[in-house]
Enzyme design. Structure first.
Site, PDB file in Angstrom:
ATOM      1  N   ILE A   1      -4.419   4.087  -9.602  1.00 36.96           N
ATOM      2  CA  ILE A   1      -4.755   2.646 -10.167  1.00 36.96           C
ATOM      3  C   ILE A   1      -5.215   1.946  -9.072  1.00 36.96           C
ATOM      4  CG2 ILE A   1      -3.747   3.010 -12.179  1.00 36.96           C
ATOM      5  CD1 ILE A   1      -1.299   1.761 -10.220  1.00 36.96           C
TER       6      ILE A   1
ATOM      7  N   LYS B   1      -6.431   1.164  -4.007  1.00 41.68           N
ATOM      8  CA  LYS B   1      -5.988   1.920  -2.752  1.00 41.68           C
ATOM      9  C   LYS B   1      -6.097   0.158  -1.553  1.00 41.68           C
ATOM     10  CE  LYS B   1      -9.644   5.733  -3.499  1.00 41.68           C
ATOM     11  NZ  LYS B   1     -10.593   5.962  -2.786  1.00 41.68           N
ATOM     12  N   GLY B   2      -5.082   0.938  -0.724  1.00 44.78           N
ATOM     13  CA  GLY B   2      -5.015   0.080   0.467  1.00 44.78           C
ATOM     14  C   GLY B   2      -4.850   0.347   1.710  1.00 44.78           C
ATOM     15  N   ARG B   3      -4.380   0.040   2.536  1.00 40.42           N
ATOM     16  CA  ARG B   3      -4.281   0.246   3.863  1.00 40.42           C
ATOM     17  C   ARG B   3      -3.460   1.618   4.467  1.00 40.42           C
ATOM     18  NH1 ARG B   3      -2.606  -5.566   6.045  1.00 40.42           N
ATOM     19  NH2 ARG B   3      -0.520  -5.373   4.708  1.00 40.42           N
TER      20      ARG B   3
ATOM     21  N   GLY C   1      -3.005   4.249   1.933  1.00 38.87           N
ATOM     22  CA  GLY C   1      -3.395   5.149   0.877  1.00 38.87           C
ATOM     23  C   GLY C   1      -3.525   4.638  -0.183  1.00 38.87           C
TER      24      GLY C   1
ATOM     25  N   VAL D   1      -2.451   3.960  -4.727  1.00 39.14           N
ATOM     26  CA  VAL D   1      -1.508   4.032  -5.750  1.00 39.14           C
ATOM     27  C   VAL D   1      -2.304   4.305  -7.112  1.00 39.14           C
ATOM     28  CG1 VAL D   1      -0.107   2.433  -7.309  1.00 39.14           C
ATOM     29  CG2 VAL D   1      -0.585   1.533  -5.144  1.00 39.14           C
TER      30      VAL D   1
ATOM     31  N   ASP E   1       4.853 -10.965   4.134  1.00 37.53           N
ATOM     32  CA  ASP E   1       3.649 -10.443   4.096  1.00 37.53           C
ATOM     33  C   ASP E   1       3.268 -10.806   2.746  1.00 37.53           C
ATOM     34  OD1 ASP E   1       1.075 -10.031   4.263  1.00 37.53           O
ATOM     35  OD2 ASP E   1       1.226  -7.573   3.870  1.00 37.53           O
TER      36      ASP E   1
END
Length: 499
Positions: free
Chosen positions: A207, A209-211, A213, A215, A329
């Site tokens: 569902i 993607k990020g820096r 990996g 989700v 953040d």
């Protein structure tokens, strides 16, 4: 060919000794001879070694020259690829070196391999590899059968029998977490229970993607969960986030509910899992892109965010106390929207905790930094006091003011609302640098524009006032999260909103 065959074996031995002495490549890229690289003048470039080989069979000789990447040099001191080999009917001689075009040589051959084996020797030569291959195949089938490979395929059903010794039938995640918060240490589920849960989750779909990996949405005993899968390179981020989530007394309705952390080894690589509650609306960023909100919806989103941040920032004193935590953040992509229209704060991988007894901050040894667009002025101009914990809390407040601006723009009154935009969308590029943000925020002292229409609505007027008091250049002048929570609570009561 015949002359080469007559070359004595000592020369081959000397070449192999020279190869062993030159196995460690230099830091600068090598240029090697490559017989297949016709477009590049028969030259390739590598960070590893140059390679040349000659393979002799009963009827032909095959020459090969190419580059070997550093990652393929296993083991590092005596790589397998550089070792000579022999199989039935063929002999391969290899040579590795680390000088430019050092592999542009012709290796000596050792003569045609002998095939004059007796019946017993021939049977042993044939039966040995066949047995080895059969045993290897059986072993591979056994391993594949007993492991769940999650990256390329999703299993059809979970195996609930795996968790029966530890978690009784009919137990839900809510039951486990309730037991943990009422009778446990308050710092998360026991590690054995976490591992049991993680290893019986069935992944359904990716569902996001990020820096860090990916989700995934997963299921445990029919309940939906979110699984944040870190790559092994991000082990520090995974460990830090799991550590923060398991801080004593952290659990709160407006902070993402942590369930489990586990490292899963599928035989090929290690995956680092962080399991949490699943919220189908996704991030506040996604939600505001898709929908407008009513005045009530705006207040619920803002008040719940402020409540979550106030709980993070608050220190609870006692034997079961909680240290004050700063997020570092905070942004709309790190806030999730729940089914009931309230928010919960997520992504605590950069958070820091304050030890009031020693007045120290446990800054994690992590190379990640916050999101530039949401950085406070004192972070952008590097004037923040890293030894003073209040500095981090004040930077969070500045970022929350920007999040409130994103929410308020989508508040629809009489069908009038603004399009969704990120803060400073009209002043900086889509991926601004620290220098670009510093020029706008610190030098020009600009802040996101507040539309005139907000003055005609009491709720938007209050929101605008809060934003301005979150954006002061002087961090000490900004509101606290608790003060913002109280102001928004009063506003929700005036508007007759039930949270």
């Amino acid at each position: 060919m015949e002359a080469a065959a007559a070359t004595p074996r000592p020369r081959l031995f000397l070449l192999m000794l020279a190869a062993a002495a030159t196995l460690v490549p230099e830091a600068t890229p090598l240029q090697c001879f490559c017989h297949l690289c016709t477009k590049d003048n028969f030259t390739c470039v590598t960070d590893g070694l140059c390679f040349v080989s000659v393979t002799e069979t009963t009827d032909k000789v095959i020459h090969n020259s190419m580059c070997i990447a550093e990652i393929d040099l296993i083991p590092r001191d005596r790589p397998f690829v550089c070792a000579p080999s022999s199989k039935t009917g063929s002999i391969t001689t290899t040579y590795c070196c680390n000088q430019d075009h050092c592999n542009k040589i012709e290796l000596p051959t050792v003569g045609k391999p002998s095939s004059g084996l007796g019946p017993v020797e021939l049977a042993a030569v044939i039966a040995g590899p066949v047995c080895f291959v059969c045993i290897s195949l059986m072993l591979m089938v056994y391993i594949c059968h007993n492991r769940t490979v999650i990256h390329h395929r999703v299993p059809n059903e979970e195996d609930p029998s795996l968790d029966r010794p530890f978690i009784s039938e009919g137990t839900t995640l809510k039951d486990l977490i309730y037991d943990m918060t009422t009778s446990g240490s308050g710092s998360g589920l026991p590690l054995l229970v976490q591992r049991t849960i993680a290893r019986t989750i069935v992944l359904q779909e990716s569902i996001g993607k990020g820096r860090f990996g990916e989700v995934w949405r997963g299921k445990w005993r029919g309940e939906e969960v979110a699984v944040k899968i870190f790559s092994s390179r991000e082990e520090r981020s995974w460990f830090r986030e799991a550590e923060i989530y398991q801080t004593v007394m952290l659990r709160h309705e407006n902070i993402l509910g942590f369930i489990a952390a586990d490292n899963k080894d599928n035989g090929t690589w290690t995956q680092l899992w962080l399991v949490s509650d699943y919220h189908e609306h996704g991030s506040l960023f996604d939600y505001l892109n898709r929908y407008t909100v009513t005045v009530e919806g705006m207040i619920k989103l803002a008040l719940s965010t402020a409540s979550g941040l106030a709980h993070l920032h608050m220190e609870i004193v006692g034997t079961q106390g909680k240290p004050a935590i700063a997020h570092r953040d905070l942004k709309s992509k790190n806030i999730l929207v729940k089914k009931n229209g309230t928010c919960c704060i997520a992504d605590l991988g950069l958070a820091v905790r304050h030890d009031s007894a020693t007045d120290t901050i446990d800054i994690a040894p992590n190379h990640r930094v916050g999101t530039k667009r949401y950085m406070a002025p004192e972070v952008l101009d590097d004037s923040i006091n890293m030894k003073h914990f209040e500095s981090f809390k004040r930077a969070d407040i500045y970022a929350m003011g920007l999040v409130f601006w994103e929410v308020a723009r989508r508040c629809s009154i009489g069908g009038i609302h603004e399009d969704y935009q990120l803060p400073y969308y009209d002043l900086v590029p889509s991926d601004p640098s620290v220098e670009e943000m510093r020029k706008v925020v610190c030098e020009q002292k600009l802040r996101p524009n507040i539309p005139n229409r907000w003055q005609s609505c009491e709720a938007l007027r209050v929101m605008a006032k809060i934003m301005r008091e979150c954006w002061y250049a002087n961090g000490a002048a900004r509101l606290t999260a608790l003060r913002i929570k109280k102001t928004l609570s009063q506003l929700s009561q005036q508007e007759g909103i039930k949270m």
